[in-house]
Design a protein around this motif. Structure first.
Motif, PDB file in Angstrom:
ATOM      1  N   LEU A  22       0.794  -1.159   0.056  1.00 52.78           N
ATOM      2  CA  LEU A  22      -0.063   0.110  -0.470  1.00 52.78           C
ATOM      3  C   LEU A  22       0.801   1.451  -0.024  1.00 52.78           C
ATOM      4  N   ASP A  23       0.662   1.912  -1.387  1.00 54.77           N
ATOM      5  CA  ASP A  23       1.752   2.959  -1.377  1.00 54.77           C
ATOM      6  C   ASP A  23       1.307   3.763  -1.889  1.00 54.77           C
ATOM      7  N   PRO A  24       0.362   4.294  -1.297  1.00 54.39           N
ATOM      8  CA  PRO A  24      -0.461   6.042  -2.439  1.00 54.39           C
ATOM      9  C   PRO A  24       1.082   6.469  -2.373  1.00 54.39           C
ATOM     10  N   PHE A  58      -0.572  -7.216   3.987  1.00 54.21           N
ATOM     11  CA  PHE A  58      -0.224  -5.420   3.470  1.00 54.21           C
ATOM     12  C   PHE A  58       0.764  -5.211   4.201  1.00 54.21           C
ATOM     13  N   LYS A  59       0.958  -4.646   3.066  1.00 52.87           N
ATOM     14  CA  LYS A  59       2.449  -3.701   3.585  1.00 52.87           C
ATOM     15  C   LYS A  59       2.192  -2.485   2.976  1.00 52.87           C
ATOM     16  N   PRO A  60       1.748  -1.850   3.950  1.00 48.75           N
ATOM     17  CA  PRO A  60       1.724  -0.041   4.201  1.00 48.75           C
ATOM     18  C   PRO A  60       3.048   0.245   4.340  1.00 48.75           C
ATOM     19  N   GLN A  61       3.070   1.293   3.520  1.00 48.31           N
ATOM     20  CA  GLN A  61       4.921   1.877   3.619  1.00 48.31           C
ATOM     21  C   GLN A  61       4.771   3.536   4.160  1.00 48.31           C
ATOM     22  N   ILE A  62       4.767   3.579   5.267  1.00 56.11           N
ATOM     23  CA  ILE A  62       4.570   4.824   6.073  1.00 56.11           C
ATOM     24  C   ILE A  62       5.007   6.322   5.463  1.00 56.11           C
ATOM     25  N   LEU A  92       3.860  -3.370   8.778  1.00 55.01           N
ATOM     26  CA  LEU A  92       4.215  -1.766   8.492  1.00 55.01           C
ATOM     27  C   LEU A  92       6.012  -1.806   7.985  1.00 55.01           C
ATOM     28  N   ASP A  93       6.060  -1.368   6.738  1.00 51.60           N
ATOM     29  CA  ASP A  93       7.058  -1.190   6.149  1.00 51.60           C
ATOM     30  C   ASP A  93       7.598   0.531   6.586  1.00 51.60           C
ATOM     31  N   ALA A  94       8.516   0.477   7.517  1.00 47.50           N
ATOM     32  CA  ALA A  94       9.470   1.319   8.325  1.00 47.50           C
ATOM     33  C   ALA A  94      10.464   1.986   7.937  1.00 47.50           C
ATOM     34  N   LEU A 143      14.606  -7.754   8.671  1.00 52.41           N
ATOM     35  CA  LEU A 143      15.504  -7.407   8.940  1.00 52.41           C
ATOM     36  C   LEU A 143      16.090  -7.077   7.300  1.00 52.41           C
ATOM     37  N   LEU A 144      16.498  -5.459   6.825  1.00 52.69           N
ATOM     38  CA  LEU A 144      16.560  -5.710   5.328  1.00 52.69           C
ATOM     39  C   LEU A 144      17.861  -6.166   5.757  1.00 52.69           C
ATOM     40  N   CYS A 145      17.979  -7.037   4.469  1.00 49.37           N
ATOM     41  CA  CYS A 145      18.943  -8.423   3.896  1.00 49.37           C
ATOM     42  C   CYS A 145      20.090  -7.947   2.104  1.00 49.37           C
ATOM     43  N   ARG A 146      18.897  -8.148   1.607  1.00 51.90           N
ATOM     44  CA  ARG A 146      19.516  -8.026   0.576  1.00 51.90           C
ATOM     45  C   ARG A 146      18.836  -7.839  -0.353  1.00 51.90           C
ATOM     46  N   THR A 147      18.359  -5.972  -0.430  1.00 55.82           N
ATOM     47  CA  THR A 147      18.070  -5.147  -1.201  1.00 55.82           C
ATOM     48  C   THR A 147      16.817  -5.308  -2.620  1.00 55.82           C
ATOM     49  N   SER A 148      16.258  -5.222  -2.620  1.00 56.27           N
ATOM     50  CA  SER A 148      15.483  -5.408  -4.026  1.00 56.27           C
ATOM     51  C   SER A 148      16.324  -3.974  -5.135  1.00 56.27           C
ATOM     52  N   ALA A 218       6.140  -3.510 -10.929  1.00 52.90           N
ATOM     53  CA  ALA A 218       6.442  -2.654 -11.260  1.00 52.90           C
ATOM     54  C   ALA A 218       8.546  -2.566 -11.471  1.00 52.90           C
ATOM     55  N   GLN A 219       9.520  -3.242 -10.675  1.00 51.70           N
ATOM     56  CA  GLN A 219      10.985  -3.468 -10.346  1.00 51.70           C
ATOM     57  C   GLN A 219      11.049  -4.815 -11.629  1.00 51.70           C
ATOM     58  N   GLY A 220       9.993  -5.816 -12.046  1.00 54.10           N
ATOM     59  CA  GLY A 220      10.556  -6.562 -12.753  1.00 54.10           C
ATOM     60  C   GLY A 220      11.282  -7.512 -12.237  1.00 54.10           C
ATOM     61  N   VAL A 239       5.733 -12.443  -0.953  1.00 49.39           N
ATOM     62  CA  VAL A 239       6.365 -11.860  -2.023  1.00 49.39           C
ATOM     63  C   VAL A 239       5.561 -10.332  -2.604  1.00 49.39           C
ATOM     64  N   ASN A 240       5.490  -8.858  -2.277  1.00 50.22           N
ATOM     65  CA  ASN A 240       5.126  -7.815  -2.896  1.00 50.22           C
ATOM     66  C   ASN A 240       5.059  -7.117  -3.513  1.00 50.22           C
ATOM     67  N   SER A 241       3.650  -6.958  -4.078  1.00 45.83           N
ATOM     68  CA  SER A 241       4.070  -6.066  -5.510  1.00 45.83           C
ATOM     69  C   SER A 241       2.663  -5.104  -5.341  1.00 45.83           C
ATOM     70  N   SER A 242       2.929  -3.645  -5.045  1.00 40.01           N
ATOM     71  CA  SER A 242       2.648  -2.585  -4.510  1.00 40.01           C
ATOM     72  C   SER A 242       2.479  -2.026  -6.125  1.00 40.01           C
ATOM     73  N   ARG A 243       2.675  -1.093  -6.855  1.00 34.63           N
ATOM     74  CA  ARG A 243       2.281   0.170  -7.984  1.00 34.63           C
ATOM     75  C   ARG A 243       1.590  -1.102  -8.770  1.00 34.63           C
ATOM     76  N   ALA A 244       2.165  -1.955  -9.319  1.00 32.57           N
ATOM     77  CA  ALA A 244       1.141  -2.709 -10.693  1.00 32.57           C
ATOM     78  C   ALA A 244      -0.134  -3.643 -10.445  1.00 32.57           C
TER      79      ALA A 244
HETATM   80  O1  LIG Z   1      14.405  -3.965  -1.056  1.00 33.50           O
HETATM   81  C1  LIG Z   1      13.333  -3.679  -0.760  1.00 33.50           C
HETATM   82  C2  LIG Z   1      12.788  -3.474   0.140  1.00 33.50           C
HETATM   83  C3  LIG Z   1      11.838  -2.567   0.511  1.00 33.50           C
HETATM   84  N1  LIG Z   1      11.020  -2.104  -0.614  1.00 33.50           N
HETATM   85  C4  LIG Z   1       9.649  -2.151  -0.659  1.00 33.50           C
HETATM   86  O2  LIG Z   1       8.129  -2.366  -1.830  1.00 33.50           O
HETATM   87  C5  LIG Z   1       7.516  -1.682  -1.999  1.00 33.50           C
HETATM   88  C6  LIG Z   1       7.784  -2.473  -3.581  1.00 33.50           C
HETATM   89  O3  LIG Z   1       6.998  -1.250  -4.255  1.00 33.50           O
HETATM   90  P1  LIG Z   1       6.088  -1.602  -6.240  1.00 33.50           P
HETATM   91  O4  LIG Z   1       5.604  -0.150  -6.631  1.00 33.50           O
HETATM   92  O5  LIG Z   1       6.618  -2.777  -6.371  1.00 33.50           O
HETATM   93  O6  LIG Z   1       7.732  -1.864  -7.246  1.00 33.50           O
HETATM   94  C7  LIG Z   1       8.085  -0.443  -1.831  1.00 33.50           C
HETATM   95  O7  LIG Z   1       7.922   0.100  -0.585  1.00 33.50           O
HETATM   96  C8  LIG Z   1       9.235  -0.215  -1.327  1.00 33.50           C
HETATM   97  O8  LIG Z   1       9.666   0.310  -0.440  1.00 33.50           O
HETATM   98  C9  LIG Z   1      11.216  -2.675  -2.320  1.00 33.50           C
HETATM   99  O9  LIG Z   1      11.056  -2.265  -3.088  1.00 33.50           O
HETATM  100  N2  LIG Z   1      12.919  -2.630  -1.935  1.00 33.50           N
END
Ligand SMILES: O=c1ccn([C@@H]2O[C@H](COP(=O)(O)O)[C@@H](O)[C@H]2O)c(=O)[nH]1
Length: 274
Positions: A22-24, A58-62, A92-94, A143-148, A218-220, A239-244
């Protein structure tokens, strides 16, 4: 019920590995809501209603709320999710990370103010910056480990010469989280779907931890490779998807389009595990 119980429960009940992010962004809202930051709650609540039988979390990004002074709308949204989708845990993605005394305040914000079931944290400041969150028994901490993001390598792929075996930093974080830091079984790891080989490596080092995996959509990131690398009998994934999902359509059909996008992603993830 613990966060992990909730995650397993929603994964089974909704037959889903999909976490709906949830990235409004008001400028991307559909017509009628577009550009209006006072409608953040309305937009997100409608997305929750359209996808709550398809999601394992659900994952709201603060930041998307705070940037608009919309913390009150986030509080209302958390209440909405609790009332209307009580079976789906909220992460809560903080990405907080600070000294212990400040971390106590961030933990209180996440778990008492917002009532989140889990939170994302930066482990950069070490275990004493994580510990205050673990005092909330049953709550989860990823914990953030190997980010995207591509720049994650700048830090996370550095080799730790001081540790025996010389692991990369992200490998060290995975091993610490699976081992000595995971005092009450509350920890999980964030690993990007954009790096399936690293997901597999993290899974070797952290066989039982839940993995939060952003980066499909969105990140492919590759949904199939992600599931194959991350999901095991003992270790679940979200597995998170927000914008798509959120912005699948900007027209009158936006709720249906979001639901269809969530459905298609859930099916793609499920196809990889069967
Ligand atoms: O490594 C990371 C950690 C967090 N994020 C968060 O996930 C979503 C991704 O959004 P999309 O629109 O699906 O690309 C966003 O809230 C990031 O802050 C991440 O992308 N990568």
């Amino acid at each position: 019920m613990t966060f992990l119980d909730m995650l397993h429960g929603a994964t089974a009940r909704n037959d889903s590995l999909l976490c709906v992010g949830l990235d409004p962004q008001p400028q991307r809202f559909p017509e009628g809501l577009r550009g209006d930051a006072h409608r953040i709650y309305d937009f997100c609540a409608a997305i929750v209603d359209a996808t709550c039988d398809l999601a394992c979390a659900f994952k709201p990004q603060i930041a998307y709320f705070a940037a608009h002074g919309a913390e009150g709308q986030l509080e209302r949204l958390m209440q909405h999710m609790r009332a209307n989708a009580p079976h789906v845990p909220v992460i809560l993605d903080a990405k907080r990370g600070d000294i212990g005394s400040t971390a106590q305040q961030y933990a209180r914000e996440a778990f008492e103010r917002y009532g989140a079931d889990a939170v994302t944290l930066s482990p950069f400041m070490g275990f004493d910056s994580i510990e205050p969150y673990l005092e909330y028994h049953g709550k989860g901490a990823f914990l953030l480990c190997r980010t995207s993001n591509p720049g994650g390598d700048d830090i996370q792929a550095q080799r730790l010469a001081s540790v025996q075996g010389q692991p990369l930093l992200y490998e060290h974080i995975a091993a610490q989280a699976q081992g000595p830091w995971n005092k009450n079984g509350q920890l999980g790891l964030v690993v990007g779907a954009t790096y399936p080989e690293e997901i597999a490596r993290v899974r070797q080092l952290a066989p039982t931890l839940p993995l939060l995996i952003p980066g499909v959509g969105a990140q492919g990131g590759d949904a199939v490779a992600t599931v194959r690398a991350g999901l095991t009998q003992e270790g679940t994934i979200a597995v998170n998807s927000s914008r798509a999902v959120l912005y699948a359509s900007g027209d009158g059909d936006w709720k249906d389009a979001a639901r269809n996008a969530a459905w298609a992603t859930r099916e793609a993830l499920n196809a990889a595990r069967r």
